[in-house]
Write a protein that holds these residues in place. Structure first.
Motif, short mmCIF file in Angstrom:
data_model
loop_
_atom_site.label_atom_id
_atom_site.label_comp_id
_atom_site.label_asym_id
_atom_site.label_seq_id
_atom_site.Cartn_x
_atom_site.Cartn_y
_atom_site.Cartn_z
N THR A 5 6.24 -1.53 -6.70
CA THR A 5 5.51 -0.57 -7.53
C THR A 5 4.02 -0.87 -7.53
O THR A 5 3.18 0.04 -7.41
CB THR A 5 6.04 -0.58 -8.98
OG1 THR A 5 7.43 -0.21 -8.96
CG2 THR A 5 5.28 0.41 -9.84
N LYS A 6 3.64 -2.14 -7.64
CA LYS A 6 2.23 -2.51 -7.58
C LYS A 6 1.66 -2.21 -6.20
O LYS A 6 0.53 -1.75 -6.06
CB LYS A 6 2.04 -3.98 -7.93
CG LYS A 6 2.14 -4.26 -9.43
CD LYS A 6 1.73 -5.70 -9.74
CE LYS A 6 1.76 -5.95 -11.24
NZ LYS A 6 1.35 -7.34 -11.58
N GLN A 63 0.94 1.37 -5.96
CA GLN A 63 -0.26 1.73 -6.71
C GLN A 63 -1.53 1.44 -5.92
O GLN A 63 -2.47 2.24 -5.91
CB GLN A 63 -0.27 1.01 -8.05
CG GLN A 63 0.80 1.49 -9.01
CD GLN A 63 0.95 0.59 -10.23
OE1 GLN A 63 0.39 -0.51 -10.29
NE2 GLN A 63 1.71 1.07 -11.21
N TYR A 64 -1.56 0.29 -5.24
CA TYR A 64 -2.75 -0.04 -4.45
C TYR A 64 -2.89 0.90 -3.25
O TYR A 64 -4.00 1.37 -2.94
CB TYR A 64 -2.71 -1.50 -3.99
CG TYR A 64 -3.19 -2.45 -5.06
CD1 TYR A 64 -4.53 -2.44 -5.48
CD2 TYR A 64 -2.33 -3.37 -5.66
CE1 TYR A 64 -4.98 -3.30 -6.47
CE2 TYR A 64 -2.78 -4.24 -6.64
CZ TYR A 64 -4.11 -4.20 -7.04
OH TYR A 64 -4.56 -5.04 -8.02
N ARG A 109 -8.95 -8.24 -6.24
CA ARG A 109 -8.77 -7.21 -7.27
C ARG A 109 -10.10 -6.60 -7.68
O ARG A 109 -10.23 -5.38 -7.80
CB ARG A 109 -8.05 -7.80 -8.48
CG ARG A 109 -7.72 -6.75 -9.55
CD ARG A 109 -7.05 -7.37 -10.75
NE ARG A 109 -5.75 -7.94 -10.41
CZ ARG A 109 -5.40 -9.19 -10.61
NH1 ARG A 109 -6.27 -10.05 -11.13
NH2 ARG A 109 -4.20 -9.62 -10.28
N THR A 118 11.03 4.07 -10.18
CA THR A 118 9.60 4.36 -10.30
C THR A 118 9.12 5.47 -9.38
O THR A 118 8.32 6.32 -9.77
CB THR A 118 8.75 3.10 -10.04
OG1 THR A 118 9.08 2.57 -8.76
CG2 THR A 118 8.99 2.05 -11.11
N ASP A 128 6.51 -6.94 -5.56
CA ASP A 128 6.50 -5.84 -6.51
C ASP A 128 6.10 -4.57 -5.75
O ASP A 128 4.92 -4.30 -5.54
CB ASP A 128 5.51 -6.12 -7.64
CG ASP A 128 5.62 -5.13 -8.79
OD1 ASP A 128 5.98 -3.96 -8.53
OD2 ASP A 128 5.35 -5.52 -9.94
N TYR A 135 1.67 -7.71 -2.32
CA TYR A 135 2.73 -7.35 -3.28
C TYR A 135 3.95 -6.79 -2.57
O TYR A 135 5.09 -7.00 -3.01
CB TYR A 135 2.19 -6.35 -4.31
CG TYR A 135 1.40 -7.00 -5.42
CD1 TYR A 135 2.05 -7.79 -6.37
CD2 TYR A 135 0.03 -6.85 -5.51
CE1 TYR A 135 1.33 -8.41 -7.39
CE2 TYR A 135 -0.70 -7.47 -6.53
CZ TYR A 135 -0.04 -8.24 -7.47
OH TYR A 135 -0.74 -8.86 -8.47
#
Length: 303
Positions: free
Chosen positions: A107-108, A111-112, A78, A151, A105, A96
């Motif tokens: 959605t995570k 995002q990445y 991270r 999302t 996940d 994820y």
């Protein structure tokens, strides 16, 4: 679904992650608090500049991940991802997306992958991290293609734009395959273009779909034979691979439609292609056939 060879870009990226462990070694500047050398999982604490540089954090995260300490890897990866390391962001997205060491996940993961595309989408296609950037484009395109409940709304047009950039700028075979799949129902010629680009790079799923499309568009025996050849090639390379049933089914469907002349032409083309491009498989098949032809007593002695 697609099948790729062992030399696929994803395998190369996994190898690159593993090399970080070897190249980085035990980074001398790691603090004792950041790394536990007794095999105890490291605390999922915040990593900062006083602990590791972003590059060191990436190496540390890779080492922790492959040693089984996935919880500890999250913190290092991270920090590296937040400080400009696309390989770290890609690995977090993958973790994820698949629930690998973390709760799944999408959605995570989205995002990445979005972060990589936003920050590195225009990086040079020959840059060391380019395969990870291209892979992030493909993953992001798939999320837009299918949507994420509540999302990310489905947006096929956006997916096509993303795949096109990865396919054209980075030359990514997965993106080329996905574009072929988008165009196949309504524009066979464009589908052939993209499938062909991926097929010549060894993308087995693209080889199968290229064969299907060429056979369907073919108006002559030679063109149909070329299509059946690509399906033969895909089937041979997919043997023993999990998820290859669709390739076998596709081959059976079109083999049944082909007349004997087309089958013979395709067989000759397949032999030539395999000897030129996959001699390893030809040698294996020859050895297997030779062993099968021996008496049972000789086979046991050979074993």
């Amino acid at each position: 679904m697609k099948i790729k060879t062992a030399t696929s870009e994803e395998s190369s990226m996994v190898s690159a992650m593993r090399k970080l462990v070897l190249v980085g070694g035990m980074v001398a500047s790691m603090s004792a608090a950041a790394v536990a050398f007794d095999g105890t999982p490291t605390p999922n604490k915040t990593i900062g500049p006083s602990d590791l540089s972003p590059t060191e954090a990436l190496r540390n995260g890779a080492r922790q991940y492959y040693s089984g300490d996935k919880a500890g890897a999250i913190s290092s990866l991270r920090y590296a991802a937040e400080n400009g390391q696309p390989m770290a962001a890609w690995k977090l997205g993958k973790m994820y997306a698949t629930g690998d060491g973390v709760q799944e996940d999408d959605t995570k993961a989205f995002q990445y992958y979005s972060q990589i595309v936003r920050e590195h989408g225009d990086d040079h296609p020959d840059a060391p991290d380019a395969p990870f950037v291209a892979s992030a484009f493909v993953a992001l395109g798939k999320y837009y293609l299918n949507g994420i409940s509540e999302t990310v709304p489905q947006n096929v047009g956006r997916a096509k734009q993303i795949f096109t950039h990865a396919a054209s700028y980075f030359g990514d075979p997965d993106a080329q395959y996905e574009l072929g799949m988008i165009y196949q129902p309504n524009n066979g010629r464009l589908a052939v273009r993209w499938f062909n680009l991926a097929a010549i790079k060894g993308h087995v799923g693209a080889q199968a779909r290229l064969g299907e499309t060429l056979f369907s568009l073919g108006r002559s025996d030679s063109r149909k034979a070329r299509g059946l050849m690509w399906m033969n090639v895909a089937r041979e390379q997919a043997k023993g691979n999990a998820g290859a049933d669709w390739i076998n089914g596709l081959h059976e469907q079109y083999f049944a439609q082909a007349d004997e002349k087309v089958r013979r032409l395709a067989s000759a083309m397949t032999d030539s292609w395999m000897r030129l491009n996959r001699p390893d498989l030809v040698e294996t098949a020859t050895a297997t056939a030779a062993t099968a032809a021996q008496p049972a007593s000789q086979q046991q002695e050979a074993q």
